[in-house]
Design a protein around this motif. Structure first.
Motif, mmCIF file in Angstrom:
data_model
loop_
_atom_site.group_PDB
_atom_site.id
_atom_site.type_symbol
_atom_site.label_atom_id
_atom_site.label_comp_id
_atom_site.label_asym_id
_atom_site.label_seq_id
_atom_site.Cartn_x
_atom_site.Cartn_y
_atom_site.Cartn_z
ATOM 1 N N MET A 52 0.857 -1.182 0.000
ATOM 2 C CA MET A 52 0.000 0.000 0.000
ATOM 3 C C MET A 52 0.899 1.240 0.000
ATOM 4 N N SER A 53 0.599 2.179 -0.856
ATOM 5 C CA SER A 53 1.414 3.379 -0.986
ATOM 6 C C SER A 53 0.758 4.566 -0.282
ATOM 7 N N ILE A 54 1.490 5.660 -0.262
ATOM 8 C CA ILE A 54 0.936 6.887 0.315
ATOM 9 C C ILE A 54 -0.290 7.323 -0.494
ATOM 10 N N ASP A 55 -0.270 7.115 -1.805
ATOM 11 C CA ASP A 55 -1.449 7.454 -2.609
ATOM 12 C C ASP A 55 -2.663 6.632 -2.170
ATOM 13 N N ASN A 56 -2.450 5.353 -1.858
ATOM 14 C CA ASN A 56 -3.544 4.525 -1.337
ATOM 15 C C ASN A 56 -4.038 5.063 0.002
ATOM 16 N N ILE A 57 -3.100 5.492 0.829
ATOM 17 C CA ILE A 57 -3.473 6.070 2.136
ATOM 18 C C ILE A 57 -4.328 7.310 1.915
ATOM 19 N N LYS A 58 -3.898 8.174 1.003
ATOM 20 C CA LYS A 58 -4.656 9.401 0.735
ATOM 21 C C LYS A 58 -6.081 9.079 0.289
ATOM 22 N N GLN A 59 -6.235 8.028 -0.523
ATOM 23 C CA GLN A 59 -7.566 7.646 -0.997
ATOM 24 C C GLN A 59 -8.451 7.130 0.137
ATOM 25 N N GLN A 60 -7.848 6.627 1.201
ATOM 26 C CA GLN A 60 -8.617 6.077 2.311
ATOM 27 C C GLN A 60 -8.955 7.105 3.386
ATOM 28 N N ILE A 61 -8.431 8.299 3.249
ATOM 29 C CA ILE A 61 -8.750 9.354 4.209
ATOM 30 C C ILE A 61 -10.144 9.884 3.880
ATOM 31 N N PRO A 62 -11.074 9.831 4.828
ATOM 32 C CA PRO A 62 -12.445 10.281 4.555
ATOM 33 C C PRO A 62 -12.512 11.787 4.292
ATOM 34 N N ASP A 63 -13.608 12.195 3.657
ATOM 35 C CA ASP A 63 -13.767 13.597 3.278
ATOM 36 C C ASP A 63 -13.724 14.555 4.468
ATOM 37 N N TYR A 64 -14.191 14.113 5.652
ATOM 38 C CA TYR A 64 -14.140 15.025 6.794
ATOM 39 C C TYR A 64 -12.705 15.386 7.172
ATOM 40 N N ALA A 65 -11.738 14.599 6.694
ATOM 41 C CA ALA A 65 -10.324 14.867 6.990
ATOM 42 C C ALA A 65 -9.543 15.173 5.711
ATOM 43 N N ALA A 124 4.973 7.247 12.356
ATOM 44 C CA ALA A 124 3.882 6.288 12.117
ATOM 45 C C ALA A 124 3.953 5.162 13.155
ATOM 46 N N ILE A 125 5.157 4.658 13.389
ATOM 47 C CA ILE A 125 5.328 3.611 14.406
ATOM 48 C C ILE A 125 4.864 4.132 15.759
ATOM 49 N N SER A 126 5.242 5.342 16.089
ATOM 50 C CA SER A 126 4.852 5.933 17.375
ATOM 51 C C SER A 126 3.353 6.169 17.478
ATOM 52 N N SER A 127 2.706 6.360 16.342
ATOM 53 C CA SER A 127 1.263 6.599 16.329
ATOM 54 C C SER A 127 0.461 5.304 16.388
ATOM 55 N N ARG A 128 1.113 4.184 16.165
ATOM 56 C CA ARG A 128 0.593 2.839 16.443
ATOM 57 C C ARG A 128 -0.561 2.335 15.578
ATOM 58 N N ASN A 129 -0.793 2.901 14.421
ATOM 59 C CA ASN A 129 -1.851 2.364 13.568
ATOM 60 C C ASN A 129 -1.211 1.403 12.564
ATOM 61 N N PRO A 130 -1.527 0.104 12.660
ATOM 62 C CA PRO A 130 -0.864 -0.896 11.799
ATOM 63 C C PRO A 130 -1.001 -0.622 10.301
ATOM 64 N N ALA A 167 -3.149 8.699 11.497
ATOM 65 C CA ALA A 167 -3.304 7.510 12.347
ATOM 66 C C ALA A 167 -4.552 7.629 13.216
ATOM 67 N N THR A 168 -4.806 8.813 13.748
ATOM 68 C CA THR A 168 -5.991 9.044 14.574
ATOM 69 C C THR A 168 -7.267 8.829 13.770
ATOM 70 N N VAL A 169 -7.293 9.340 12.542
ATOM 71 C CA VAL A 169 -8.460 9.152 11.672
ATOM 72 C C VAL A 169 -8.656 7.671 11.364
ATOM 73 N N PHE A 170 -7.584 6.976 11.023
ATOM 74 C CA PHE A 170 -7.699 5.548 10.717
ATOM 75 C C PHE A 170 -8.173 4.761 11.932
ATOM 76 N N ASP A 171 -7.666 5.097 13.109
ATOM 77 C CA ASP A 171 -8.122 4.431 14.333
ATOM 78 C C ASP A 171 -9.618 4.655 14.540
ATOM 79 N N ALA A 172 -10.068 5.885 14.349
ATOM 80 C CA ALA A 172 -11.487 6.208 14.537
ATOM 81 C C ALA A 172 -12.350 5.478 13.515
ATOM 82 N N GLU A 173 -11.914 5.443 12.272
ATOM 83 C CA GLU A 173 -12.670 4.757 11.228
ATOM 84 C C GLU A 173 -12.742 3.254 11.499
ATOM 85 N N GLN A 174 -11.646 2.683 11.940
ATOM 86 C CA GLN A 174 -11.630 1.250 12.248
ATOM 87 C C GLN A 174 -12.519 0.936 13.445
#
Length: 185
Positions: free
Chosen positions: A1-14, A46-52, A169-176
């Motif tokens: 998964m690339s940074i572009d994939n990460i960007k696509q997974q960020i919801p519109d509120y963020a 990213a490691i410190s933010s702990r979102n796998p 990482a916070t957004v991904f944690d909340a979404e998960q």
């Protein structure tokens, strides 16, 4: 998964984070930082933010920019600051100031021999310390960086990277968590 994939997974509120992650990782906007510094800071924070999910994506992207020595040092910065930030934040915040004059008694030799340039390791350590909220560590690493001739713009950009990575990482944690609650219902 690339940074572009990460960007696509960020919801519109963020969506600001979608833009910011691209900006802070862009070498042309990185205030004279090397690709190693940019991606080392991104992976350590990213490691410190702990979102796998975020760790895996950033590590995949970073692998094309970082040597094995850099990858090891990046993980070492996250690990050692995970310990030091807790300890020194306690020392700083405790009402009993005697703790500040007591020896830490903790092994931290990687700081003296990180396997990469010491200033680069200090820059990653400062960024992780910002994520972990240790003012005493931030001040200590910033002092070493200034003595090494690192400019304010580079230091500020390191913390920009840390802040965006942590926010994603916070957004991904909340979404998960939300997805987990919905599937449980």
């Amino acid at each position: 998964m690339s940074i572009d994939n990460i960007k696509q997974q960020i919801p519109d509120y963020a969506k600001d984070l979608r833009i910011n992650i691209g900006n802070v990782l862009d070498p042309e906007r990185a205030e004279g930082m090397s690709a190693e510094q940019i991606y080392g800071i991104a992976l350590a924070t990213a490691i410190s933010s702990r979102n796998p999910q975020l760790i895996a994506a950033v590590e995949e992207e970073a692998a094309s920019h970082l040597s094995d020595a850099w990858l090891t040092a990046t993980k070492a910065a996250a690990a050692i600051m995970g310990m030091n930030n807790i300890y020194y934040r306690f020392v700083h915040l405790a009402s009993n100031k005697d703790y500040g004059s007591m020896p830490a008694g903790l092994r931290m030799s990687v700081i003296g021999r990180p396997g990469i340039d010491k200033a680069d390791f200090e820059l990653m350590s400062l960024a992780v310390s910002a994520v972990n909220g240790c003012g005493q560590c931030i001040d200590s690493h910033e002092k070493v960086l200034k003595q090494a001739g690192v400019g304010n713009e580079v230091i500020q950009h390191a913390v920009r990277i840390a802040s965006v990575i942590h926010a994603v990482a916070t957004v991904f944690d909340a979404e998960q968590a939300t997805a987990g609650m919905q599937s449980a219902a």
